[in-house]
Design a protein around this motif. Structure first.
Motif, PDB file in Angstrom:
ATOM      1  N   TRP A  11     -25.921 -40.207 -30.194  1.00 62.25           N
ATOM      2  CA  TRP A  11     -24.653 -39.986 -29.477  1.00 62.25           C
ATOM      3  C   TRP A  11     -23.704 -39.154 -30.331  1.00 62.25           C
ATOM      4  CZ3 TRP A  11     -27.129 -44.770 -28.484  1.00 62.25           C
ATOM      5  CH2 TRP A  11     -27.377 -45.042 -27.134  1.00 62.25           C
ATOM      6  N   GLY A  12     -24.210 -38.163 -31.004  1.00 60.14           N
ATOM      7  CA  GLY A  12     -23.381 -37.353 -31.889  1.00 60.14           C
ATOM      8  C   GLY A  12     -23.234 -38.026 -33.247  1.00 60.14           C
ATOM      9  N   ASP A  13     -22.587 -37.294 -34.181  1.00 61.11           N
ATOM     10  CA  ASP A  13     -22.300 -37.817 -35.532  1.00 61.11           C
ATOM     11  C   ASP A  13     -23.560 -38.185 -36.308  1.00 61.11           C
ATOM     12  OD1 ASP A  13     -19.573 -37.714 -34.745  1.00 61.11           O
ATOM     13  OD2 ASP A  13     -19.837 -39.627 -33.727  1.00 61.11           O
ATOM     14  N   ASN A  38     -14.216 -31.044 -29.523  1.00 56.56           N
ATOM     15  CA  ASN A  38     -14.585 -32.465 -29.501  1.00 56.56           C
ATOM     16  C   ASN A  38     -15.664 -32.726 -30.554  1.00 56.56           C
ATOM     17  OD1 ASN A  38     -16.279 -30.871 -27.921  1.00 56.56           O
ATOM     18  ND2 ASN A  38     -16.734 -32.453 -26.430  1.00 56.56           N
ATOM     19  N   ALA A  39     -16.339 -31.673 -30.988  1.00 60.67           N
ATOM     20  CA  ALA A  39     -17.313 -31.794 -32.083  1.00 60.67           C
ATOM     21  C   ALA A  39     -16.562 -31.774 -33.416  1.00 60.67           C
ATOM     22  CB  ALA A  39     -18.283 -30.629 -32.046  1.00 60.67           C
ATOM     23  N   ALA A  40     -17.161 -32.367 -34.416  1.00 62.29           N
ATOM     24  CA  ALA A  40     -16.560 -32.328 -35.746  1.00 62.29           C
ATOM     25  C   ALA A  40     -17.705 -32.403 -36.742  1.00 62.29           C
ATOM     26  CB  ALA A  40     -15.599 -33.497 -35.931  1.00 62.29           C
ATOM     27  N   THR A 130     -12.495 -37.668 -26.268  1.00 66.21           N
ATOM     28  CA  THR A 130     -11.744 -37.302 -27.463  1.00 66.21           C
ATOM     29  C   THR A 130     -10.319 -36.880 -27.090  1.00 66.21           C
ATOM     30  OG1 THR A 130     -12.596 -35.054 -27.268  1.00 66.21           O
ATOM     31  CG2 THR A 130     -13.793 -36.539 -28.729  1.00 66.21           C
ATOM     32  N   ILE A 134     -11.879 -31.308 -22.830  1.00 63.06           N
ATOM     33  CA  ILE A 134     -13.201 -30.696 -22.694  1.00 63.06           C
ATOM     34  C   ILE A 134     -13.716 -30.796 -21.249  1.00 63.06           C
ATOM     35  CG2 ILE A 134     -15.592 -30.740 -23.536  1.00 63.06           C
ATOM     36  CD1 ILE A 134     -13.362 -29.962 -25.669  1.00 63.06           C
ATOM     37  N   GLY A 135     -13.708 -32.005 -20.686  1.00 66.98           N
ATOM     38  CA  GLY A 135     -14.218 -32.195 -19.325  1.00 66.98           C
ATOM     39  C   GLY A 135     -13.478 -31.328 -18.310  1.00 66.98           C
ATOM     40  N   HIS A 225     -22.546 -32.563 -30.650  1.00 69.44           N
ATOM     41  CA  HIS A 225     -22.713 -33.877 -29.999  1.00 69.44           C
ATOM     42  C   HIS A 225     -24.170 -34.339 -30.115  1.00 69.44           C
ATOM     43  CE1 HIS A 225     -19.043 -32.146 -28.671  1.00 69.44           C
ATOM     44  NE2 HIS A 225     -19.626 -31.367 -27.799  1.00 69.44           N
ATOM     45  N   VAL A 239     -20.633 -39.672 -21.098  1.00 69.22           N
ATOM     46  CA  VAL A 239     -21.220 -38.504 -21.752  1.00 69.22           C
ATOM     47  C   VAL A 239     -20.130 -37.472 -21.942  1.00 69.22           C
ATOM     48  CG1 VAL A 239     -23.555 -38.820 -20.811  1.00 69.22           C
ATOM     49  CG2 VAL A 239     -21.838 -37.594 -19.466  1.00 69.22           C
ATOM     50  N   THR A 240     -20.462 -36.384 -22.596  1.00 71.94           N
ATOM     51  CA  THR A 240     -19.541 -35.260 -22.643  1.00 71.94           C
ATOM     52  C   THR A 240     -19.868 -34.346 -21.467  1.00 71.94           C
ATOM     53  OG1 THR A 240     -18.495 -33.620 -24.070  1.00 71.94           O
ATOM     54  CG2 THR A 240     -20.907 -33.850 -24.270  1.00 71.94           C
ATOM     55  N   VAL A 274     -19.383 -43.431 -30.408  1.00 70.40           N
ATOM     56  CA  VAL A 274     -17.934 -43.622 -30.201  1.00 70.40           C
ATOM     57  C   VAL A 274     -17.661 -43.551 -28.721  1.00 70.40           C
ATOM     58  CG1 VAL A 274     -16.487 -43.094 -32.186  1.00 70.40           C
ATOM     59  CG2 VAL A 274     -17.688 -41.258 -31.059  1.00 70.40           C
ATOM     60  N   GLY A 275     -16.664 -44.248 -28.265  1.00 73.40           N
ATOM     61  CA  GLY A 275     -16.367 -44.253 -26.835  1.00 73.40           C
ATOM     62  C   GLY A 275     -17.214 -45.305 -26.141  1.00 73.40           C
ATOM     63  N   ARG A 304     -11.517 -42.748 -34.689  1.00 72.31           N
ATOM     64  CA  ARG A 304     -11.876 -44.057 -34.102  1.00 72.31           C
ATOM     65  C   ARG A 304     -13.068 -44.680 -34.840  1.00 72.31           C
ATOM     66  NH1 ARG A 304     -12.956 -42.495 -27.966  1.00 72.31           N
ATOM     67  NH2 ARG A 304     -13.714 -40.614 -28.964  1.00 72.31           N
TER      68      ARG A 304
HETATM   69  P1  IMP Z   1     -15.335 -35.657 -24.421  1.00 74.65           P
HETATM   70  O1  IMP Z   1     -16.439 -34.828 -24.956  1.00 74.65           O
HETATM   71  O2  IMP Z   1     -14.042 -35.539 -25.224  1.00 74.65           O
HETATM   72  O3  IMP Z   1     -15.101 -35.448 -22.958  1.00 74.65           O
HETATM   73  O4  IMP Z   1     -15.744 -37.207 -24.586  1.00 74.65           O
HETATM   74  C1  IMP Z   1     -16.806 -37.775 -23.833  1.00 74.65           C
HETATM   75  C2  IMP Z   1     -17.610 -38.760 -24.673  1.00 74.65           C
HETATM   76  O5  IMP Z   1     -18.344 -38.046 -25.646  1.00 74.65           O
HETATM   77  C3  IMP Z   1     -16.749 -39.763 -25.446  1.00 74.65           C
HETATM   78  O6  IMP Z   1     -17.459 -40.981 -25.532  1.00 74.65           O
HETATM   79  C4  IMP Z   1     -16.657 -39.124 -26.827  1.00 74.65           C
HETATM   80  O7  IMP Z   1     -16.385 -40.081 -27.829  1.00 74.65           O
HETATM   81  C5  IMP Z   1     -18.041 -38.537 -26.950  1.00 74.65           C
HETATM   82  N1  IMP Z   1     -18.143 -37.402 -27.873  1.00 74.65           N
HETATM   83  C6  IMP Z   1     -17.838 -36.121 -27.633  1.00 74.65           C
HETATM   84  N2  IMP Z   1     -18.107 -35.371 -28.710  1.00 74.65           N
HETATM   85  C7  IMP Z   1     -18.609 -36.172 -29.634  1.00 74.65           C
HETATM   86  C8  IMP Z   1     -19.122 -35.959 -30.966  1.00 74.65           C
HETATM   87  O8  IMP Z   1     -19.201 -34.849 -31.481  1.00 74.65           O
HETATM   88  N3  IMP Z   1     -19.556 -37.073 -31.616  1.00 74.65           N
HETATM   89  C9  IMP Z   1     -19.544 -38.303 -31.047  1.00 74.65           C
HETATM   90  N4  IMP Z   1     -19.096 -38.532 -29.817  1.00 74.65           N
HETATM   91  C10 IMP Z   1     -18.625 -37.488 -29.108  1.00 74.65           C
END
Ligand code: IMP
Length: 431
Positions: A11-13, A38-40, A130, A134-135, A225, A239-240, A274-275, A304
């Motif tokens: 789920w990313g990270d 939203n990526a890091a 985040t 993005i959505g 992600h 999801v994203t 996360v989320g 978070r």
């Molecule tokens: P959004 O991408 O901001 O719309 O978030 C949708 C879901 O994807 C949420 O649960 C976020 O926490 C998760 N998410 C988006 N990008 C990442 C990432 O790079 N790492 C982990 N979770 C992410």
């Protein structure tokens, strides 16, 4: 191999930043193809921590071209801040090596306002986004009303389009979401300034990347992600809003499937999320808390605390399939030191039925009870190992068992934060 995509398998990270940064040393061009800030991607170079959200990780290596493909949604103000920060620390020195697709979409303040207001209204049912818009930006792309970088070429045209969008979004923000409207004039002022700085970077990035491939240069595609956050193949609706699987490389850059040589999946030796949303291998309590601290499992984009779970081989097998994965890089094995025994999810029990594959509906994962296999943990940290031979035997057993369960070979093993703390079993660019 010349062209390699790096994708997240959870789920990313997963620690993609470090692996991408390492592989970038061998690449000529590094390309982002989906997602936004939203990526890091966290990288530690010479003890200094960098968090890249939009700029590809190639930026930390001098002389590498960095490309933002058409598949991204880019907050232009956030991008300019990131560019300035990188330049201040001596990176991204050559502007000619930084390219932004004319066709990438821009995140506007109304997207952010809508994202946040919706989440607030959803309350307990919130996705836990985040909050970076993005959505809503991807929604506008699909609704064919999005603003692309190419619109900046004619600022009058851009202004008219933006005012039309703002009128519509403000009506929605006020009447439906009961949120504060945004001001078109303020956005236009900021964009007028941003435009001047952004224009020199705009490029037909599809042609640029294709030409690089034709010239035999090495190209690294940096996914953001993870597959379980993919809009189609992830745990929808938690999801994203982009496709995070390897096939997104093609739609998100403008090259064809025949041009991708290998897909490297990245996974932690455990899992985080996360989320909100289903997470069958999740556990809580003292062990989860100490692993979170030890692994610094707090969102780099939002701060978070991440949810913690065991390695899930059922999901990993599924992810290997949807990505056509060549190999797996396992990261953060040092973090598992002292946890004994370790558990791996090898199946689920759902409403009394046994599954050794992901169930046909992702919603069924909500009720999935994990079936574990236990493995002996290790007490001697693998952090100083730099080769397979130096890896403590129990770590090696764990890695081998994961490879066997997932059905793909292990290409890399991460044992610490630093660039050097990676055992490279197979480097795709050397294969
Ligand atoms: P959004 O991408 O901001 O719309 O978030 C949708 C879901 O994807 C949420 O649960 C976020 O926490 C998760 N998410 C988006 N990008 C990442 C990432 O790079 N790492 C982990 N979770 C992410």
């Amino acid at each position: 191999m010349k062209t390699v995509a790096v994708i997240g398998t959870q789920w990313g990270d997963e620690g993609k930043g470090k692996i991408v940064d390492m592989l970038a040393a061998d690449a000529d061009v590094v390309v982002r193809y989906q997602g936004g800030n939203n990526a890091a991607h966290t990288l530690v170079v010479d003890g200094k921590k960098f968090v890249l959200r939009l700029v590809p990780a190639g930026a930390l290596h001098p002389g590498k071209a960095c490309v933002i493909g058409n598949g991204l949604v880019v907050n232009p103000i956030a991008l300019l801040e990131e560019i300035s920060d990188l330049k201040r620390s001596g990176h991204l020195a050559d502007d000619a090596l930084f390219k932004i697709s004319y066709d990438a979409h821009m995140v506007m303040p109304y997207h952010i306002a809508i994202d946040r207001a919706r989440e607030q209204r959803l309350g307990k049912r919130a996705i836990g986004t985040t909050g970076f818009g993005i959505g809503p930006t991807y929604e506008d792309k699909m609704a064919r009303v999005g603003l692309r970088f190419e619109d900046l070429l004619d600022f009058k045209f851009f202004s008219e389009k933006l005012r039309r969008n703002v009128a519509e979004k403000n009506a929605y923000l006020k009447a439906i979401l009961k949120a504060k409207p945004v001001k078109a004039d303020e956005i236009l002022d900021a964009m007028k300034k941003a435009r001047r700085r952004l224009m020199p970077y705009l490029c037909d990035t599809g042609a640029y990347v294709s030409d690089a491939i034709d010239a035999g240069r090495k190209v690294l595609f940096e996914g953001a992600h993870g597959t379980m956050l993919d809009i189609d193949h992830g745990t929808y609706p938690y999801v994203t809003s982009s496709n995070c699987v390897a096939s997104a490389v093609f739609g998100g850059t403008g090259i064809g499937p025949g041009n991708l040589d290998a897909v490297l999946g990245i996974s932690k030796g455990y899992t985080t999320r996360v989320g909100a949303g289903p997470f069958p291998s999740e556990f809580t309590g003292y062990l989860a808390d100490s692993l979170r601290e030890e692994g610094d499992e707090f969102g780099s984009a939002t701060g978070r605390p991440r949810r913690i779970g065991w390695f899930d081989a059922v999901l990993a097998r599924y992810v290997a399939r949807v990505n056509g994965m060549w190999a797996l890089a396992l990261t953060k094995l040092d973090v598992l030191t002292g946890i004994d025994p370790l558990k791996i999810v090898v199946g689920y029990q759902i409403k009394g039925k046994h599954y050794d594959r992901i169930p046909p509906s992702h919603r069924m994962l909500i009720n999935a009870k994990p079936i574990f296999e236990e493995m002996p943990g290790w007490h001697e940290s693998p952090a100083s190992a730099r080769s397979l031979a130096e890896l403590p035997a129990k770590v090696r057993n764990y890695v081998d068992r994961i490879a066997e369960l997932v059905g793909v070979p292990i290409a890399m093993i991460g044992v610490g934060k630093e660039r050097e703390a990676t055992i490279v079993v197979r480097n795709p660019f050397a294969d």
